[in-house]
Design a protein around this motif. Structure first.
Motif, PDB file in Angstrom:
ATOM      1  N   HIS A  68       0.724  -1.224  -0.274  1.00 56.77           N
ATOM      2  CA  HIS A  68      -0.007  -0.341   0.256  1.00 56.77           C
ATOM      3  C   HIS A  68       1.118   1.442   0.191  1.00 56.77           C
ATOM      4  O   HIS A  68       1.697   0.891   0.392  1.00 56.77           O
ATOM      5  N   ILE A  69       0.770   1.551  -0.885  1.00 53.50           N
ATOM      6  CA  ILE A  69       1.393   3.425  -0.620  1.00 53.50           C
ATOM      7  C   ILE A  69       0.077   4.681  -0.088  1.00 53.50           C
ATOM      8  O   ILE A  69      -1.346   4.592  -1.099  1.00 53.50           O
ATOM      9  N   GLU A  70       0.216   5.362   0.656  1.00 50.98           N
ATOM     10  CA  GLU A  70      -0.689   6.383   1.420  1.00 50.98           C
ATOM     11  C   GLU A  70      -0.333   7.979   0.693  1.00 50.98           C
ATOM     12  O   GLU A  70       1.653   8.247   0.775  1.00 50.98           O
ATOM     13  N   GLY A  71      -0.892   8.680   0.388  1.00 49.62           N
ATOM     14  CA  GLY A  71      -0.040   9.999   0.210  1.00 49.62           C
ATOM     15  C   GLY A  71       0.572  10.799  -1.565  1.00 49.62           C
ATOM     16  O   GLY A  71       0.564   9.697  -2.468  1.00 49.62           O
ATOM     17  N   GLU A  72       0.578  11.583  -1.492  1.00 43.46           N
ATOM     18  CA  GLU A  72       1.451  11.743  -3.336  1.00 43.46           C
ATOM     19  C   GLU A  72       3.006  11.881  -2.778  1.00 43.46           C
ATOM     20  O   GLU A  72       3.239  12.783  -1.607  1.00 43.46           O
ATOM     21  N   PHE A  73       3.527  12.091  -3.621  1.00 51.33           N
ATOM     22  CA  PHE A  73       5.426  12.349  -3.192  1.00 51.33           C
ATOM     23  C   PHE A  73       6.259  11.947  -4.279  1.00 51.33           C
ATOM     24  O   PHE A  73       5.487  11.553  -5.637  1.00 51.33           O
ATOM     25  N   GLU A  74       7.248  12.940  -4.549  1.00 53.01           N
ATOM     26  CA  GLU A  74       8.016  12.840  -6.329  1.00 53.01           C
ATOM     27  C   GLU A  74       9.005  12.036  -5.666  1.00 53.01           C
ATOM     28  O   GLU A  74       9.623  11.950  -4.321  1.00 53.01           O
ATOM     29  N   LYS A  75       9.923  12.074  -6.915  1.00 50.45           N
ATOM     30  CA  LYS A  75      10.898  11.572  -6.514  1.00 50.45           C
ATOM     31  C   LYS A  75      12.000  12.154  -5.829  1.00 50.45           C
ATOM     32  O   LYS A  75      11.402  13.390  -6.364  1.00 50.45           O
ATOM     33  N   ASP A  76      12.969  12.017  -4.632  1.00 55.93           N
ATOM     34  CA  ASP A  76      13.352  12.067  -3.744  1.00 55.93           C
ATOM     35  C   ASP A  76      12.900  12.609  -2.732  1.00 55.93           C
ATOM     36  O   ASP A  76      13.852  12.944  -1.927  1.00 55.93           O
ATOM     37  N   ASP A  77      11.506  12.638  -2.752  1.00 50.65           N
ATOM     38  CA  ASP A  77      11.556  13.387  -1.993  1.00 50.65           C
ATOM     39  C   ASP A  77      11.437  12.189  -0.175  1.00 50.65           C
ATOM     40  O   ASP A  77      11.636  10.865  -0.192  1.00 50.65           O
ATOM     41  N   ILE A  78      10.999  12.224   0.992  1.00 46.56           N
ATOM     42  CA  ILE A  78      11.174  11.739   1.830  1.00 46.56           C
ATOM     43  C   ILE A  78      10.474  10.944   2.621  1.00 46.56           C
ATOM     44  O   ILE A  78       9.319  11.639   2.083  1.00 46.56           O
ATOM     45  N   VAL A  79       9.644  10.078   2.491  1.00 45.89           N
ATOM     46  CA  VAL A  79       8.229   8.969   2.778  1.00 45.89           C
ATOM     47  C   VAL A  79       9.612   8.175   3.920  1.00 45.89           C
ATOM     48  O   VAL A  79      10.094   7.528   4.222  1.00 45.89           O
ATOM     49  N   ARG A  80       7.876   7.524   4.696  1.00 45.08           N
ATOM     50  CA  ARG A  80       8.468   6.992   6.294  1.00 45.08           C
ATOM     51  C   ARG A  80       8.133   5.426   4.986  1.00 45.08           C
ATOM     52  O   ARG A  80       6.880   5.180   4.843  1.00 45.08           O
ATOM     53  N   ILE A  81       8.806   4.448   6.110  1.00 44.06           N
ATOM     54  CA  ILE A  81       8.333   2.971   5.960  1.00 44.06           C
ATOM     55  C   ILE A  81       7.528   1.867   6.954  1.00 44.06           C
ATOM     56  O   ILE A  81       7.723   2.720   8.215  1.00 44.06           O
ATOM     57  N   MET A  82       5.860   2.103   6.864  1.00 41.24           N
ATOM     58  CA  MET A  82       5.226   1.179   7.513  1.00 41.24           C
ATOM     59  C   MET A  82       6.083  -0.262   7.401  1.00 41.24           C
ATOM     60  O   MET A  82       5.460  -0.854   6.361  1.00 41.24           O
ATOM     61  N   ASP A  83       5.242  -0.851   8.835  1.00 48.03           N
ATOM     62  CA  ASP A  83       5.111  -2.253   8.421  1.00 48.03           C
ATOM     63  C   ASP A  83       3.934  -2.959   8.208  1.00 48.03           C
ATOM     64  O   ASP A  83       3.296  -2.401   8.079  1.00 48.03           O
ATOM     65  N   PHE A  84       3.821  -4.350   8.253  1.00 46.07           N
ATOM     66  CA  PHE A  84       1.912  -5.012   7.336  1.00 46.07           C
ATOM     67  C   PHE A  84       1.344  -4.320   8.534  1.00 46.07           C
ATOM     68  O   PHE A  84       0.408  -5.015   8.599  1.00 46.07           O
ATOM     69  N   GLN A  85       2.463  -3.829   9.998  1.00 39.44           N
ATOM     70  CA  GLN A  85       1.167  -3.618  10.420  1.00 39.44           C
ATOM     71  C   GLN A  85       0.230  -2.175  11.396  1.00 39.44           C
ATOM     72  O   GLN A  85      -0.309  -1.787  12.179  1.00 39.44           O
ATOM     73  N   GLY A  86       1.251  -1.364  10.301  1.00 38.87           N
ATOM     74  CA  GLY A  86       1.004   0.090  10.754  1.00 38.87           C
ATOM     75  C   GLY A  86       1.678   0.464  11.660  1.00 38.87           C
ATOM     76  O   GLY A  86       2.093   1.750  11.776  1.00 38.87           O
ATOM     77  N   ASN A  87       3.353  -0.478  11.206  1.00 34.80           N
ATOM     78  CA  ASN A  87       3.600   0.595  13.290  1.00 34.80           C
ATOM     79  C   ASN A  87       5.506   1.125  11.044  1.00 34.80           C
ATOM     80  O   ASN A  87       5.490   0.668  10.851  1.00 34.80           O
ATOM     81  N   GLN A  88       5.914   2.406  11.937  1.00 31.91           N
ATOM     82  CA  GLN A  88       6.767   3.072  11.436  1.00 31.91           C
ATOM     83  C   GLN A  88       8.021   1.836  11.550  1.00 31.91           C
ATOM     84  O   GLN A  88       8.360   2.198  12.808  1.00 31.91           O
ATOM     85  N   VAL A  89       8.689   1.792   9.894  1.00 34.96           N
ATOM     86  CA  VAL A  89      10.146   1.301  10.274  1.00 34.96           C
ATOM     87  C   VAL A  89      11.126   2.087   9.918  1.00 34.96           C
ATOM     88  O   VAL A  89      12.127   1.028  10.141  1.00 34.96           O
ATOM     89  N   GLY A  90      10.539   2.867   9.645  1.00 33.66           N
ATOM     90  CA  GLY A  90      12.145   3.276   8.438  1.00 33.66           C
ATOM     91  C   GLY A  90      11.787   4.322   8.228  1.00 33.66           C
ATOM     92  O   GLY A  90      10.396   4.393   7.923  1.00 33.66           O
ATOM     93  N   VAL A  91      12.745   5.378   7.206  1.00 34.56           N
ATOM     94  CA  VAL A  91      12.181   6.283   6.512  1.00 34.56           C
ATOM     95  C   VAL A  91      13.227   6.289   5.438  1.00 34.56           C
ATOM     96  O   VAL A  91      14.463   5.436   5.859  1.00 34.56           O
ATOM     97  N   GLY A  92      12.946   6.953   4.266  1.00 32.58           N
ATOM     98  CA  GLY A  92      14.232   6.805   3.077  1.00 32.58           C
ATOM     99  C   GLY A  92      13.543   7.481   1.963  1.00 32.58           C
ATOM    100  O   GLY A  92      12.977   8.806   2.220  1.00 32.58           O
ATOM    101  N   LYS A  93      14.194   7.993   0.554  1.00 33.53           N
ATOM    102  CA  LYS A  93      14.025   9.057   0.035  1.00 33.53           C
ATOM    103  C   LYS A  93      13.766   8.061  -1.491  1.00 33.53           C
ATOM    104  O   LYS A  93      14.007   7.297  -1.713  1.00 33.53           O
ATOM    105  N   ALA A  94      13.183   8.791  -1.416  1.00 32.06           N
ATOM    106  CA  ALA A  94      11.789   7.919  -2.913  1.00 32.06           C
ATOM    107  C   ALA A  94      12.766   7.837  -3.885  1.00 32.06           C
ATOM    108  O   ALA A  94      13.464   8.898  -4.312  1.00 32.06           O
TER     109      ALA A  94
END
Length: 122
Positions: A68-94
């Motif tokens: 699943h992907i939530e929200g709109e982002f562009e290349k090089d934007d920061i995104v949250r990485i969520m696990d299968f239970q909806g918990n944030q497990v990290g962040v990264g650059k798209a």
């Protein structure tokens, strides 16, 4: 009224928070990403099996594991990485925008949506 002396004189069973420094070096890029969560434009939800691929200690977020992907982002934007239970497990650059990530979602053989060089796993 010296708080440090008061703390040192507390019994050993005093509840406190202890921060232990990591023994692993973290790149300056990953440090920047780790502290950029407040700027996140969207979320990438991954499953527990195919969400990322391991390269030693490093990992990339692959389209095959995105559920699943939530929200709109562009290349090089920061995104949250969520696990299968909806918990944030990290962040990264798209590595692509949200439309391209949605198009590749669930497919094998595609480039990482977040490359391990630009991914901070908590």
């Amino acid at each position: 009224d010296n708080i440090l002396v008061d703390l040192l004189q507390q019994p050993d069973d005093t509840v406190c928070t202890r921060f232990i420094p990591s023994t692993e070096a973290v790149s300056s890029v990953k440090k920047w990403i780790a502290h950029s969560e407040g700027f996140a434009k969207g979320e990438i939800h991954i499953n527990d099996v195919h969400g990322y691929t391991q390269f030693g200690e490093a990992a990339s977020i692959l389209p095959v594991g995105i559920t699943h992907i939530e929200g709109e982002f562009e290349k090089d934007d920061i995104v949250r990485i969520m696990d299968f239970q909806g918990n944030q497990v990290g962040v990264g650059k798209a590595n692509c925008d949200s439309a391209q990530a949605r198009e590749a979602m669930g497919k094998h053989g595609k480039k990482p949506v977040v490359h391990y060089d630009y991914l901070y796993i908590e």
